[in-house]
Design a protein around this motif. Structure first.
Motif, PDB file in Angstrom:
ATOM      1  N   VAL A 192       5.994 -26.384  28.008  1.00 30.25           N
ATOM      2  CA  VAL A 192       7.009 -25.854  28.909  1.00 30.25           C
ATOM      3  C   VAL A 192       8.199 -25.373  28.090  1.00 30.25           C
ATOM      4  O   VAL A 192       8.321 -25.664  26.903  1.00 30.25           O
ATOM      5  N   THR A 193       9.079 -24.626  28.749  1.00 31.23           N
ATOM      6  CA  THR A 193      10.340 -24.214  28.145  1.00 31.23           C
ATOM      7  C   THR A 193      11.397 -24.229  29.224  1.00 31.23           C
ATOM      8  O   THR A 193      11.139 -24.632  30.367  1.00 31.23           O
ATOM      9  N   THR A 194      12.620 -23.797  28.911  1.00 34.14           N
ATOM     10  CA  THR A 194      13.717 -23.797  29.870  1.00 34.14           C
ATOM     11  C   THR A 194      14.170 -22.375  30.169  1.00 34.14           C
ATOM     12  O   THR A 194      13.913 -21.448  29.407  1.00 34.14           O
ATOM     13  N   TYR A 195      14.870 -22.229  31.288  1.00 33.30           N
ATOM     14  CA  TYR A 195      15.417 -20.926  31.643  1.00 33.30           C
ATOM     15  C   TYR A 195      16.392 -20.451  30.567  1.00 33.30           C
ATOM     16  O   TYR A 195      16.411 -19.256  30.220  1.00 33.30           O
ATOM     17  N   SER A 196      17.205 -21.371  30.035  1.00 30.53           N
ATOM     18  CA  SER A 196      18.167 -20.979  29.006  1.00 30.53           C
ATOM     19  C   SER A 196      17.469 -20.554  27.730  1.00 30.53           C
ATOM     20  O   SER A 196      17.929 -19.645  27.023  1.00 30.53           O
ATOM     21  N   GLY A 230      16.519 -16.759  35.694  1.00 30.55           N
ATOM     22  CA  GLY A 230      15.890 -17.589  36.719  1.00 30.55           C
ATOM     23  C   GLY A 230      15.398 -16.767  37.891  1.00 30.55           C
ATOM     24  O   GLY A 230      14.309 -17.010  38.430  1.00 30.55           O
ATOM     25  N   THR A 231      16.180 -15.772  38.283  1.00 28.32           N
ATOM     26  CA  THR A 231      15.767 -14.878  39.368  1.00 28.32           C
ATOM     27  C   THR A 231      14.526 -14.085  38.979  1.00 28.32           C
ATOM     28  O   THR A 231      13.591 -13.925  39.770  1.00 28.32           O
ATOM     29  N   ALA A 232      14.503 -13.586  37.730  1.00 32.80           N
ATOM     30  CA  ALA A 232      13.351 -12.814  37.257  1.00 32.80           C
ATOM     31  C   ALA A 232      12.102 -13.680  37.174  1.00 32.80           C
ATOM     32  O   ALA A 232      10.997 -13.230  37.490  1.00 32.80           O
ATOM     33  N   VAL A 233      12.267 -14.936  36.749  1.00 30.71           N
ATOM     34  CA  VAL A 233      11.131 -15.871  36.718  1.00 30.71           C
ATOM     35  C   VAL A 233      10.573 -16.033  38.129  1.00 30.71           C
ATOM     36  O   VAL A 233       9.360 -15.990  38.353  1.00 30.71           O
ATOM     37  N   GLY A 234      11.481 -16.193  39.104  1.00 30.57           N
ATOM     38  CA  GLY A 234      11.041 -16.373  40.484  1.00 30.57           C
ATOM     39  C   GLY A 234      10.389 -15.139  41.083  1.00 30.57           C
ATOM     40  O   GLY A 234       9.634 -15.256  42.043  1.00 30.57           O
ATOM     41  N   ARG A 235      10.663 -13.962  40.508  1.00 26.58           N
ATOM     42  CA  ARG A 235      10.076 -12.728  41.023  1.00 26.58           C
ATOM     43  C   ARG A 235       8.786 -12.345  40.313  1.00 26.58           C
ATOM     44  O   ARG A 235       8.225 -11.277  40.588  1.00 26.58           O
ATOM     45  N   ASN A 236       8.303 -13.183  39.415  1.00 20.37           N
ATOM     46  CA  ASN A 236       7.039 -12.914  38.747  1.00 20.37           C
ATOM     47  C   ASN A 236       5.940 -12.736  39.790  1.00 20.37           C
ATOM     48  O   ASN A 236       5.664 -13.654  40.558  1.00 20.37           O
ATOM     49  N   PRO A 237       5.289 -11.575  39.846  1.00 21.10           N
ATOM     50  CA  PRO A 237       4.292 -11.342  40.888  1.00 21.10           C
ATOM     51  C   PRO A 237       2.894 -11.869  40.560  1.00 21.10           C
ATOM     52  O   PRO A 237       2.032 -11.902  41.442  1.00 21.10           O
ATOM     53  N   VAL A 238       2.647 -12.232  39.311  1.00 18.00           N
ATOM     54  CA  VAL A 238       1.300 -12.653  38.913  1.00 18.00           C
ATOM     55  C   VAL A 238       1.318 -14.140  38.572  1.00 18.00           C
ATOM     56  O   VAL A 238       1.477 -14.534  37.413  1.00 18.00           O
ATOM     57  N   SER A 239       1.190 -14.962  39.603  1.00 13.07           N
ATOM     58  CA  SER A 239       1.271 -16.409  39.410  1.00 13.07           C
ATOM     59  C   SER A 239       0.141 -16.920  38.530  1.00 13.07           C
ATOM     60  O   SER A 239      -0.948 -16.358  38.498  1.00 13.07           O
ATOM     61  N   SER A 247      17.681 -30.048  32.347  1.00 13.47           N
ATOM     62  CA  SER A 247      17.741 -31.462  32.739  1.00 13.47           C
ATOM     63  C   SER A 247      16.365 -32.097  32.862  1.00 13.47           C
ATOM     64  O   SER A 247      16.249 -33.316  32.968  1.00 13.47           O
ATOM     65  N   GLY A 248      15.333 -31.266  32.863  1.00 13.39           N
ATOM     66  CA  GLY A 248      13.991 -31.776  33.111  1.00 13.39           C
ATOM     67  C   GLY A 248      13.570 -31.618  34.557  1.00 13.39           C
ATOM     68  O   GLY A 248      12.443 -31.945  34.925  1.00 13.39           O
ATOM     69  N   GLY A 249      14.480 -31.092  35.396  1.00 16.41           N
ATOM     70  CA  GLY A 249      14.129 -30.819  36.781  1.00 16.41           C
ATOM     71  C   GLY A 249      13.166 -29.652  36.864  1.00 16.41           C
ATOM     72  O   GLY A 249      13.182 -28.755  36.021  1.00 16.41           O
ATOM     73  N   LEU A 250      12.345 -29.644  37.892  1.00 14.65           N
ATOM     74  CA  LEU A 250      11.333 -28.599  38.018  1.00 14.65           C
ATOM     75  C   LEU A 250      11.935 -27.237  38.313  1.00 14.65           C
ATOM     76  O   LEU A 250      11.345 -26.215  37.984  1.00 14.65           O
ATOM     77  N   GLY A 251      13.111 -27.210  38.923  1.00 18.44           N
ATOM     78  CA  GLY A 251      13.626 -25.930  39.371  1.00 18.44           C
ATOM     79  C   GLY A 251      12.840 -25.472  40.591  1.00 18.44           C
ATOM     80  O   GLY A 251      12.148 -26.257  41.238  1.00 18.44           O
ATOM     81  N   GLY A 252      12.931 -24.207  40.906  1.00 24.99           N
ATOM     82  CA  GLY A 252      12.205 -23.707  42.063  1.00 24.99           C
ATOM     83  C   GLY A 252      10.836 -23.164  41.685  1.00 24.99           C
ATOM     84  O   GLY A 252      10.482 -23.081  40.511  1.00 24.99           O
ATOM     85  N   TYR A 253      10.061 -22.825  42.696  1.00 22.12           N
ATOM     86  CA  TYR A 253       8.786 -22.137  42.471  1.00 22.12           C
ATOM     87  C   TYR A 253       8.502 -21.317  43.709  1.00 22.12           C
ATOM     88  O   TYR A 253       8.519 -21.837  44.835  1.00 22.12           O
ATOM     89  N   HIS A 254       8.262 -20.042  43.495  1.00 28.67           N
ATOM     90  CA  HIS A 254       8.179 -19.098  44.602  1.00 28.67           C
ATOM     91  C   HIS A 254       7.109 -19.484  45.619  1.00 28.67           C
ATOM     92  O   HIS A 254       7.284 -19.278  46.825  1.00 28.67           O
TER      93      HIS A 254
END
Length: 282
Positions: free
Chosen positions: A214-218, A234-243, A255-262
């Motif tokens: 894994v890596t981080t948004y930063s 982070g917005t661009a990650v969430g807009r990735n169309p090819v899951s 922080s180790g939090g999952l963050g969002g997932y589209h």
């Protein structure tokens, strides 16, 4: 394992995740099997066939603590010099994928003049909607959490001027090779990425995160030469169309939090847990 079997196994696992989340403590094999309406032996055999590890072991990978452990033990530092921009040919060869980006001018036309084929396919993570152009797969969405109608609306709205044609047989060879994690008949599974220049850079960086890491948004923001643009990344990650194939699920908060997932956090947790289990089984 057939696609139908994978989809069935994921549905069982998804119900197991819901059961695990509903309790305060880890559940025994017997308890989980009983809630699934199966004998312990059958449940363990089915689950291990899908995940590669036992339900008890997989349960550990589903915890939020596992996300923090991944960040601590399997953090990937992306190489800025290799991650910024596309090659002169506009292609990125990574693992079994062949990657090509639409030009900014083409993207600005919102898909005008483009024919996008689509179909529904079973996947290891439930029913998936796959879309593709003549050049390759341009969209994969999962319906397990949001439902089929919303998944369809989500992907088609990204290219509102395109013509959409239902043609699953046209996409099937690409889908089968992609979900099997291996090259297709032409040597690579083709992807056709349709996004803004910033999105393309972010998605290219995501391609460089190995499975099981894994890596981080930063870190992604730093890797594309825009260290202050963490929110935009982070917005661009969430807009990735090819899951899954473009692994936005491997991007996490510092922080180790999952963050969002589209496509829903339960799917993101399942993806991370599945990859960890496959790495262990391999």
């Amino acid at each position: 394992m057939s696609d139908m079997e994978q989809g069935y196994h994921f549905n069982v696992m998804r119900r197991a995740i819901e059961s695990i989340d509903a309790g305060d403590e880890a559940k025994s094999l017997e308890d989980l099997a009983g809630e699934m309406g199966m004998s312990p032996a059958h449940f363990q055999r089915l689950f291990t066939k899908w995940a590669g590890v036992s339900p008890k072991r997989f349960q550990q990978y589903l915890t939020l603590g596992h996300a923090k452990a991944l960040l601590h033990d399997h953090f990937t530092t992306l190489d800025t010099s290799n991650a910024v921009g596309l090659s002169g040919s506009g292609r990125l060869h990574d693992l079994f994928l062949r990657w090509e980006a639409m030009s900014p001018g083409e993207f600005a036309r919102k898909g005008a003049g483009l024919v996008i084929y689509w179909g529904w396919f079973p996947s290891p993570f439930g029913l998936s909607l796959v879309m593709g152009t003549e050049k390759g797969i341009c969209g994969i969405g999962f319906a397990a959490e949001m439902g089929e109608a919303e998944a369809m609306q989500d992907l088609t709205s990204r290219w509102p001027e395109a013509a959409f044609v239902e043609a699953p047989e046209r996409l099937r060879p690409w889908v089968e090779s992609a979900y099997a994690g291996k090259a297709g008949a032409e040597g690579k599974t083709p992807l056709h990425m349709i996004g803004s220049p910033l999105q393309i850079k972010v998605w290219e960086a995501l391609m460089r995160i190995p499975s099981g890491e894994v890596t981080t948004y930063s870190e992604i923001a730093r890797a594309i030469g825009k260290p202050a643009a963490v929110r935009a990344v982070g917005t661009a990650v969430g807009r990735n169309p090819v899951s899954w194939l473009i692994p936005c699920h491997r991007a996490m908060r510092k922080s180790g939090g999952l963050g969002g997932y589209h496509w829903g956090l339960p799917v993101k947790r399942a993806l991370l847990a599945y990859e960890t289990a496959q790495a262990e089984a391999g």
